[in-house]
Scaffold this motif. Structure first.
Motif, PDB file in Angstrom:
ATOM      1  N   TYR A   4       0.806  -1.217   0.000  1.00 42.96           N
ATOM      2  CA  TYR A   4       0.000   0.000   0.000  1.00 42.96           C
ATOM      3  C   TYR A   4       0.841   1.271   0.000  1.00 42.96           C
ATOM      4  O   TYR A   4       1.880   1.337   0.653  1.00 42.96           O
ATOM      5  CB  TYR A   4      -0.895   0.046   1.246  1.00 42.96           C
ATOM      6  CG  TYR A   4      -1.986  -0.982   1.234  1.00 42.96           C
ATOM      7  CD1 TYR A   4      -3.233  -0.680   0.704  1.00 42.96           C
ATOM      8  CD2 TYR A   4      -1.764  -2.245   1.751  1.00 42.96           C
ATOM      9  CE1 TYR A   4      -4.244  -1.627   0.701  1.00 42.96           C
ATOM     10  CE2 TYR A   4      -2.765  -3.197   1.751  1.00 42.96           C
ATOM     11  CZ  TYR A   4      -3.998  -2.884   1.218  1.00 42.96           C
ATOM     12  OH  TYR A   4      -4.991  -3.824   1.211  1.00 42.96           O
ATOM     13  N   ILE A   5       0.302   2.267  -0.691  1.00 41.82           N
ATOM     14  CA  ILE A   5       0.810   3.624  -0.659  1.00 41.82           C
ATOM     15  C   ILE A   5      -0.383   4.504  -0.303  1.00 41.82           C
ATOM     16  O   ILE A   5      -1.454   4.382  -0.921  1.00 41.82           O
ATOM     17  CB  ILE A   5       1.397   4.045  -2.016  1.00 41.82           C
ATOM     18  CG1 ILE A   5       2.613   3.174  -2.349  1.00 41.82           C
ATOM     19  CG2 ILE A   5       1.761   5.528  -2.022  1.00 41.82           C
ATOM     20  CD1 ILE A   5       3.121   3.311  -3.768  1.00 41.82           C
ATOM     21  N   VAL A   6      -0.222   5.350   0.698  1.00 45.22           N
ATOM     22  CA  VAL A   6      -1.299   6.259   1.106  1.00 45.22           C
ATOM     23  C   VAL A   6      -0.978   7.655   0.568  1.00 45.22           C
ATOM     24  O   VAL A   6       0.137   8.159   0.757  1.00 45.22           O
ATOM     25  CB  VAL A   6      -1.457   6.289   2.645  1.00 45.22           C
ATOM     26  CG1 VAL A   6      -2.458   7.365   3.061  1.00 45.22           C
ATOM     27  CG2 VAL A   6      -1.898   4.924   3.158  1.00 45.22           C
ATOM     28  N   VAL A   7      -1.945   8.259  -0.103  1.00 45.16           N
ATOM     29  CA  VAL A   7      -1.820   9.610  -0.650  1.00 45.16           C
ATOM     30  C   VAL A   7      -2.779  10.510   0.128  1.00 45.16           C
ATOM     31  O   VAL A   7      -3.974  10.229   0.194  1.00 45.16           O
ATOM     32  CB  VAL A   7      -2.148   9.648  -2.157  1.00 45.16           C
ATOM     33  CG1 VAL A   7      -2.025  11.060  -2.701  1.00 45.16           C
ATOM     34  CG2 VAL A   7      -1.261   8.678  -2.929  1.00 45.16           C
ATOM     35  N   PHE A  22      -0.803   5.700 -12.509  1.00 43.37           N
ATOM     36  CA  PHE A  22      -0.345   4.379 -12.069  1.00 43.37           C
ATOM     37  C   PHE A  22      -1.338   3.273 -12.420  1.00 43.37           C
ATOM     38  O   PHE A  22      -1.336   2.217 -11.801  1.00 43.37           O
ATOM     39  CB  PHE A  22      -0.069   4.408 -10.559  1.00 43.37           C
ATOM     40  CG  PHE A  22       1.036   5.353 -10.184  1.00 43.37           C
ATOM     41  CD1 PHE A  22       2.353   5.077 -10.499  1.00 43.37           C
ATOM     42  CD2 PHE A  22       0.749   6.554  -9.536  1.00 43.37           C
ATOM     43  CE1 PHE A  22       3.373   5.956 -10.180  1.00 43.37           C
ATOM     44  CE2 PHE A  22       1.766   7.432  -9.202  1.00 43.37           C
ATOM     45  CZ  PHE A  22       3.079   7.136  -9.525  1.00 43.37           C
ATOM     46  N   ARG A  23      -2.155   3.497 -13.452  1.00 42.36           N
ATOM     47  CA  ARG A  23      -3.219   2.545 -13.769  1.00 42.36           C
ATOM     48  C   ARG A  23      -2.693   1.139 -14.079  1.00 42.36           C
ATOM     49  O   ARG A  23      -3.288   0.160 -13.663  1.00 42.36           O
ATOM     50  CB  ARG A  23      -4.107   3.074 -14.888  1.00 42.36           C
ATOM     51  CG  ARG A  23      -3.446   3.227 -16.228  1.00 42.36           C
ATOM     52  CD  ARG A  23      -4.401   3.875 -17.250  1.00 42.36           C
ATOM     53  NE  ARG A  23      -3.708   4.162 -18.484  1.00 42.36           N
ATOM     54  CZ  ARG A  23      -2.984   5.261 -18.699  1.00 42.36           C
ATOM     55  NH1 ARG A  23      -2.889   6.175 -17.776  1.00 42.36           N
ATOM     56  NH2 ARG A  23      -2.365   5.453 -19.846  1.00 42.36           N
ATOM     57  N   ARG A  24      -1.574   1.016 -14.773  1.00 41.31           N
ATOM     58  CA  ARG A  24      -1.028  -0.315 -15.075  1.00 41.31           C
ATOM     59  C   ARG A  24      -0.586  -1.026 -13.799  1.00 41.31           C
ATOM     60  O   ARG A  24      -0.841  -2.216 -13.628  1.00 41.31           O
ATOM     61  CB  ARG A  24       0.145  -0.200 -16.048  1.00 41.31           C
ATOM     62  CG  ARG A  24      -0.264   0.131 -17.449  1.00 41.31           C
ATOM     63  CD  ARG A  24       0.905   0.026 -18.424  1.00 41.31           C
ATOM     64  NE  ARG A  24       0.530   0.567 -19.704  1.00 41.31           N
ATOM     65  CZ  ARG A  24       0.988   1.708 -20.200  1.00 41.31           C
ATOM     66  NH1 ARG A  24       1.855   2.425 -19.539  1.00 41.31           N
ATOM     67  NH2 ARG A  24       0.582   2.137 -21.373  1.00 41.31           N
ATOM     68  N   ASP A  25       0.082  -0.273 -12.924  1.00 38.55           N
ATOM     69  CA  ASP A  25       0.536  -0.857 -11.657  1.00 38.55           C
ATOM     70  C   ASP A  25      -0.650  -1.304 -10.809  1.00 38.55           C
ATOM     71  O   ASP A  25      -0.612  -2.358 -10.175  1.00 38.55           O
ATOM     72  CB  ASP A  25       1.366   0.159 -10.863  1.00 38.55           C
ATOM     73  CG  ASP A  25       2.605   0.594 -11.621  1.00 38.55           C
ATOM     74  OD1 ASP A  25       3.507  -0.243 -11.788  1.00 38.55           O
ATOM     75  OD2 ASP A  25       2.667   1.758 -12.040  1.00 38.55           O
ATOM     76  N   LEU A  33      -3.234   1.923  -4.038  1.00 38.71           N
ATOM     77  CA  LEU A  33      -3.238   3.317  -3.599  1.00 38.71           C
ATOM     78  C   LEU A  33      -4.453   3.533  -2.713  1.00 38.71           C
ATOM     79  O   LEU A  33      -5.573   3.167  -3.078  1.00 38.71           O
ATOM     80  CB  LEU A  33      -3.311   4.275  -4.792  1.00 38.71           C
ATOM     81  CG  LEU A  33      -2.064   4.423  -5.648  1.00 38.71           C
ATOM     82  CD1 LEU A  33      -2.370   5.291  -6.875  1.00 38.71           C
ATOM     83  CD2 LEU A  33      -0.931   5.037  -4.860  1.00 38.71           C
ATOM     84  N   GLU A  34      -4.223   4.109  -1.554  1.00 42.53           N
ATOM     85  CA  GLU A  34      -5.295   4.515  -0.657  1.00 42.53           C
ATOM     86  C   GLU A  34      -5.254   6.032  -0.590  1.00 42.53           C
ATOM     87  O   GLU A  34      -4.161   6.623  -0.584  1.00 42.53           O
ATOM     88  CB  GLU A  34      -5.090   3.934   0.744  1.00 42.53           C
ATOM     89  CG  GLU A  34      -5.201   2.427   0.807  1.00 42.53           C
ATOM     90  CD  GLU A  34      -6.629   1.939   0.664  1.00 42.53           C
ATOM     91  OE1 GLU A  34      -7.546   2.643   1.112  1.00 42.53           O
ATOM     92  OE2 GLU A  34      -6.812   0.843   0.101  1.00 42.53           O
ATOM     93  N   PHE A  35      -6.414   6.667  -0.523  1.00 43.69           N
ATOM     94  CA  PHE A  35      -6.474   8.122  -0.531  1.00 43.69           C
ATOM     95  C   PHE A  35      -7.172   8.633   0.717  1.00 43.69           C
ATOM     96  O   PHE A  35      -8.154   8.046   1.173  1.00 43.69           O
ATOM     97  CB  PHE A  35      -7.203   8.628  -1.776  1.00 43.69           C
ATOM     98  CG  PHE A  35      -6.505   8.244  -3.048  1.00 43.69           C
ATOM     99  CD1 PHE A  35      -5.473   9.018  -3.544  1.00 43.69           C
ATOM    100  CD2 PHE A  35      -6.859   7.093  -3.726  1.00 43.69           C
ATOM    101  CE1 PHE A  35      -4.812   8.655  -4.701  1.00 43.69           C
ATOM    102  CE2 PHE A  35      -6.195   6.714  -4.886  1.00 43.69           C
ATOM    103  CZ  PHE A  35      -5.167   7.494  -5.374  1.00 43.69           C
TER     104      PHE A  35
END
Length: 129
Positions: A4-7, A22-25, A33-35
């Motif tokens: 996870y990456i939090v933005v 980052f749609r492909r990833d 991705l968490e927002f």
């Protein structure tokens, strides 16, 4: 295990911009991705994501209520091993120095250079592997 990456950014359109970049990833499941639209919401998300799944936090500095710089020591107390990169439209030396003093791993200027951000993410993914 998901990574996870939090933005953290109070502007809702930021989430869509990140999803596009980052749609492909995201589709391949390389990371999630968490927002969060506020620093308090981000702190709750950071607590909820299990170790060692959380590899990076990206946070805007200027947000209403609690700023990114005010959130930084709180998030570092909760997750000391998770790097936090601050994002700001005001990347002056004083802001950069303050962010580093509070524990930021770096500072990215707005508009975000996504190729540079991708390099940062790749480094974090390699370390987490």
């Amino acid at each position: 295990m998901s990574t996870y990456i939090v933005v953290v950014d109070d502007e809702p359109d930021v989430a869509e911009m990140f999803r596009q970049q980052f749609r492909r990833d995201l589709r391949s499941g390389r990371f999630m991705l968490e927002f969060a639209l506020s620093a308090p919401a981000a702190l709750e998300q950071v607590k909820a994501i299990p170790d060692p799944s959380l590899i990076l936090i990206l946070s805007d500095i200027n947000m209403p209520g609690m700023t990114g710089l005010e959130m930084l020591p709180k998030v570092k107390a909760e997750r000391p091993n998770v790097p936090v990169i601050m994002i700001t439209a005001y990347g002056d030396d004083a802001t950069r120095t303050r962010a580093v003093e509070l524990g930021a791993a770096g500072l990215l200027p707005k508009p975000i250079d996504f190729s540079l951000l991708r390099q940062e993410i790749e480094k974090r993914l390699e370390r987490a592997a």
